[in-house]
Design a protein around this motif. Structure first.
Motif, mmCIF file in Angstrom:
data_model
loop_
_atom_site.group_PDB
_atom_site.id
_atom_site.type_symbol
_atom_site.label_atom_id
_atom_site.label_comp_id
_atom_site.label_asym_id
_atom_site.label_seq_id
_atom_site.Cartn_x
_atom_site.Cartn_y
_atom_site.Cartn_z
ATOM 1 N N ASP A 69 0.833 -1.208 0.000
ATOM 2 C CA ASP A 69 0.000 0.000 0.000
ATOM 3 C C ASP A 69 0.867 1.257 0.000
ATOM 4 O OD1 ASP A 69 -2.316 -1.523 0.050
ATOM 5 O OD2 ASP A 69 -2.376 -1.575 2.241
ATOM 6 N N ILE A 70 1.919 1.244 0.811
ATOM 7 C CA ILE A 70 2.821 2.398 0.880
ATOM 8 C C ILE A 70 3.520 2.606 -0.462
ATOM 9 C CG2 ILE A 70 4.953 3.244 1.942
ATOM 10 C CD1 ILE A 70 3.960 1.873 4.550
ATOM 11 N N GLY A 71 3.941 1.519 -1.086
ATOM 12 C CA GLY A 71 4.567 1.620 -2.397
ATOM 13 C C GLY A 71 3.641 2.228 -3.427
ATOM 14 N N SER A 72 2.373 1.830 -3.390
ATOM 15 C CA SER A 72 1.388 2.377 -4.323
ATOM 16 C C SER A 72 1.183 3.871 -4.093
ATOM 17 C CB SER A 72 0.062 1.625 -4.156
ATOM 18 O OG SER A 72 -0.910 2.112 -5.046
ATOM 19 N N MET A 73 1.144 4.280 -2.828
ATOM 20 C CA MET A 73 0.997 5.704 -2.497
ATOM 21 C C MET A 73 2.184 6.506 -3.014
ATOM 22 S SD MET A 73 -0.360 5.499 1.445
ATOM 23 C CE MET A 73 -1.596 4.283 1.923
ATOM 24 N N LEU A 74 3.391 5.955 -2.854
ATOM 25 C CA LEU A 74 4.590 6.661 -3.306
ATOM 26 C C LEU A 74 4.628 6.766 -4.827
ATOM 27 C CD1 LEU A 74 7.212 5.109 -0.865
ATOM 28 C CD2 LEU A 74 6.450 7.488 -0.913
ATOM 29 N N ALA A 75 4.157 5.741 -5.498
ATOM 30 C CA ALA A 75 4.114 5.781 -6.958
ATOM 31 C C ALA A 75 3.207 6.919 -7.431
ATOM 32 C CB ALA A 75 3.625 4.441 -7.504
ATOM 33 N N LYS A 76 2.069 7.080 -6.783
ATOM 34 C CA LYS A 76 1.156 8.168 -7.135
ATOM 35 C C LYS A 76 1.777 9.525 -6.805
ATOM 36 C CE LYS A 76 -3.060 5.433 -6.520
ATOM 37 N NZ LYS A 76 -4.309 5.261 -5.721
ATOM 38 N N GLU A 77 2.448 9.603 -5.684
ATOM 39 C CA GLU A 77 3.069 10.857 -5.245
ATOM 40 C C GLU A 77 4.114 11.359 -6.239
ATOM 41 O OE1 GLU A 77 4.160 14.091 -2.731
ATOM 42 O OE2 GLU A 77 2.424 12.752 -2.661
ATOM 43 N N PHE A 78 4.886 10.433 -6.790
ATOM 44 C CA PHE A 78 5.991 10.822 -7.667
ATOM 45 C C PHE A 78 5.722 10.552 -9.146
ATOM 46 C CE2 PHE A 78 8.143 10.309 -3.547
ATOM 47 C CZ PHE A 78 8.819 11.517 -3.481
ATOM 48 N N ALA B 219 5.245 7.763 -10.594
ATOM 49 C CA ALA B 219 6.093 6.628 -10.969
ATOM 50 C C ALA B 219 5.238 5.404 -11.290
ATOM 51 C CB ALA B 219 7.075 6.299 -9.843
ATOM 52 N N THR B 220 5.811 4.477 -12.028
ATOM 53 C CA THR B 220 5.144 3.213 -12.314
ATOM 54 C C THR B 220 5.378 2.258 -11.144
ATOM 55 O OG1 THR B 220 5.531 3.502 -14.679
ATOM 56 C CG2 THR B 220 4.931 1.295 -13.935
ATOM 57 N N SER C 216 14.808 1.439 -16.504
ATOM 58 C CA SER C 216 15.431 2.308 -17.499
ATOM 59 C C SER C 216 14.415 3.177 -18.229
ATOM 60 C CB SER C 216 16.204 1.469 -18.521
ATOM 61 O OG SER C 216 15.306 0.747 -19.367
ATOM 62 N N GLN C 217 13.132 2.853 -18.104
ATOM 63 C CA GLN C 217 12.110 3.515 -18.901
ATOM 64 C C GLN C 217 11.428 4.686 -18.214
ATOM 65 O OE1 GLN C 217 9.641 0.163 -19.964
ATOM 66 N NE2 GLN C 217 11.015 -0.476 -21.621
ATOM 67 N N GLY C 218 11.703 4.890 -16.923
ATOM 68 C CA GLY C 218 11.091 6.009 -16.228
ATOM 69 C C GLY C 218 11.046 5.799 -14.733
ATOM 70 N N PRO C 219 10.496 6.773 -13.979
ATOM 71 C CA PRO C 219 10.403 6.646 -12.525
ATOM 72 C C PRO C 219 9.643 5.377 -12.136
ATOM 73 C CG PRO C 219 9.820 8.860 -13.236
ATOM 74 C CD PRO C 219 9.900 8.021 -14.475
ATOM 75 N N CYS C 220 10.141 4.669 -11.142
ATOM 76 C CA CYS C 220 9.529 3.395 -10.743
ATOM 77 C C CYS C 220 9.551 3.216 -9.236
ATOM 78 C CB CYS C 220 10.279 2.205 -11.360
ATOM 79 S SG CYS C 220 10.213 2.085 -13.147
ATOM 80 N N MET D 276 21.960 2.314 -10.243
ATOM 81 C CA MET D 276 21.089 3.334 -10.827
ATOM 82 C C MET D 276 21.171 4.629 -10.021
ATOM 83 S SD MET D 276 19.183 2.452 -13.557
ATOM 84 C CE MET D 276 17.661 3.399 -13.416
ATOM 85 N N PRO D 277 21.230 5.787 -10.706
ATOM 86 C CA PRO D 277 21.224 7.069 -9.975
ATOM 87 C C PRO D 277 19.843 7.366 -9.399
ATOM 88 C CG PRO D 277 21.130 7.440 -12.339
ATOM 89 C CD PRO D 277 21.335 5.963 -12.165
ATOM 90 N N MET D 278 19.798 8.258 -8.440
ATOM 91 C CA MET D 278 18.554 8.710 -7.807
ATOM 92 C C MET D 278 17.696 7.535 -7.319
ATOM 93 S SD MET D 278 17.436 12.069 -10.031
ATOM 94 C CE MET D 278 16.402 12.678 -8.697
ATOM 95 N N THR D 279 18.356 6.593 -6.668
ATOM 96 C CA THR D 279 17.683 5.407 -6.144
ATOM 97 C C THR D 279 17.640 5.464 -4.624
ATOM 98 O OG1 THR D 279 18.376 4.037 -8.006
ATOM 99 C CG2 THR D 279 17.777 2.891 -5.995
ATOM 100 N N THR D 280 16.489 5.158 -4.060
ATOM 101 C CA THR D 280 16.322 5.110 -2.606
ATOM 102 C C THR D 280 15.821 3.727 -2.202
ATOM 103 O OG1 THR D 280 15.805 7.473 -2.465
ATOM 104 C CG2 THR D 280 15.145 6.094 -0.606
ATOM 105 N N ASN D 281 16.518 3.126 -1.261
ATOM 106 C CA ASN D 281 16.145 1.805 -0.765
ATOM 107 C C ASN D 281 15.558 1.930 0.632
ATOM 108 O OD1 ASN D 281 17.297 0.618 -3.106
ATOM 109 N ND2 ASN D 281 19.327 0.749 -2.172
ATOM 110 N N VAL D 282 14.327 1.472 0.772
ATOM 111 C CA VAL D 282 13.570 1.627 2.013
ATOM 112 C C VAL D 282 13.178 0.257 2.546
ATOM 113 C CG1 VAL D 282 11.507 2.634 3.061
ATOM 114 C CG2 VAL D 282 12.647 3.810 1.169
#
Length: 206
Positions: A18-27, A29-30, A100-104, A118-124
């Motif tokens: 659920d949190i991942g889905s919320m973050l995808a909408k926020e940014f 991202a796919t 490689s195709q976009g924000p994820c 990968m650049p601009m990567t955050t691991n949570v």
């Protein structure tokens, strides 16, 4: 939106999906969770069912050769790298192609390790109290507390074994991630908001 990548590790029942889905909408991202199984299947020629049965578990292939596999063609069986490591590589290729195709946003599947360059990567990593996780599973699966507890124990043992084997790191250990957060403290929405704030500040996003 910048090409950010968010990889989420999670305890079972912590609300990571659920949190991942919320973050995808926020940014913008796919979002990829079980969708990765379909991507890997399309790339490899194996069926999605085959990847699903192997999903975040080691040892699935040990008894596979003693059963008929209508979901695997003879061509794929003999010409592909038909091994546990081979399946991991196929899924890894699908993850890298998607990234490689976009924000994820990726949930599980060792994406933090696969996309480590990968650049601009955050691991949570998302954790939660045992009681919170049991209640989450009881609600979603309509099961008893004992059944939920057993699912958590068995599921996390398999998940940790898979992650540790392929990454050489320790599943859930703080040093393996950029940010570790307990979702039962703030709730799912506020946890997603906290992670989003961290990412925006880390990469100086408006």
């Amino acid at each position: 939106m910048p090409h950010i990548i968010i990889n989420i590790g999670r305890q079972l029942g912590s609300g990571g999906h659920d949190i991942g889905s919320m973050l995808a909408k926020e940014f913008g991202a796919t979002y990829y969770d079980r969708e990765l199984l379909n991507l890997a299947a399309k790339e490899s020629g194996f069926s999605e069912e085959f990847f699903e049965r192997n999903d975040e578990r080691k040892g699935f292939l040990k008894s596979l050769f003693h059963m008929r596999m209508p979901h695997v063609s003879d061509v794929n069986f003999y010409q592909s790298d038909f091994s546990q490591e081979g399946l991991f590589r196929l899924q890894s290729q699908a993850i890298r192609k998607a990234a490689s195709q976009g924000p994820c946003v990726f949930v599980g599947r060792c994406a933090d390790y696969i996309l480590r360059d990968m650049p601009m990567t955050t691991n949570v990593f998302i954790t939660a109290s045992t009681d919170f996780r049991i209640q989450q599973l009881m609600s979603k699966l309509q099961c008893t507390a004992d059944e939920a507890r057993h699912k958590i124990e068995s599921g996390e043992k398999a998940r940790a074994s898979y992650y540790n084997y392929y990454t050489g790191k320790h599943w859930g250990a703080a040093e393996s991630y950029d940010l570790c957060v307990c979702s039962s403290t703030l709730g799912l929405e506020q946890t997603a908001s906290l992670i989003a704030t961290y990412i925006r500040q880390r990469f100086s996003l408006n």
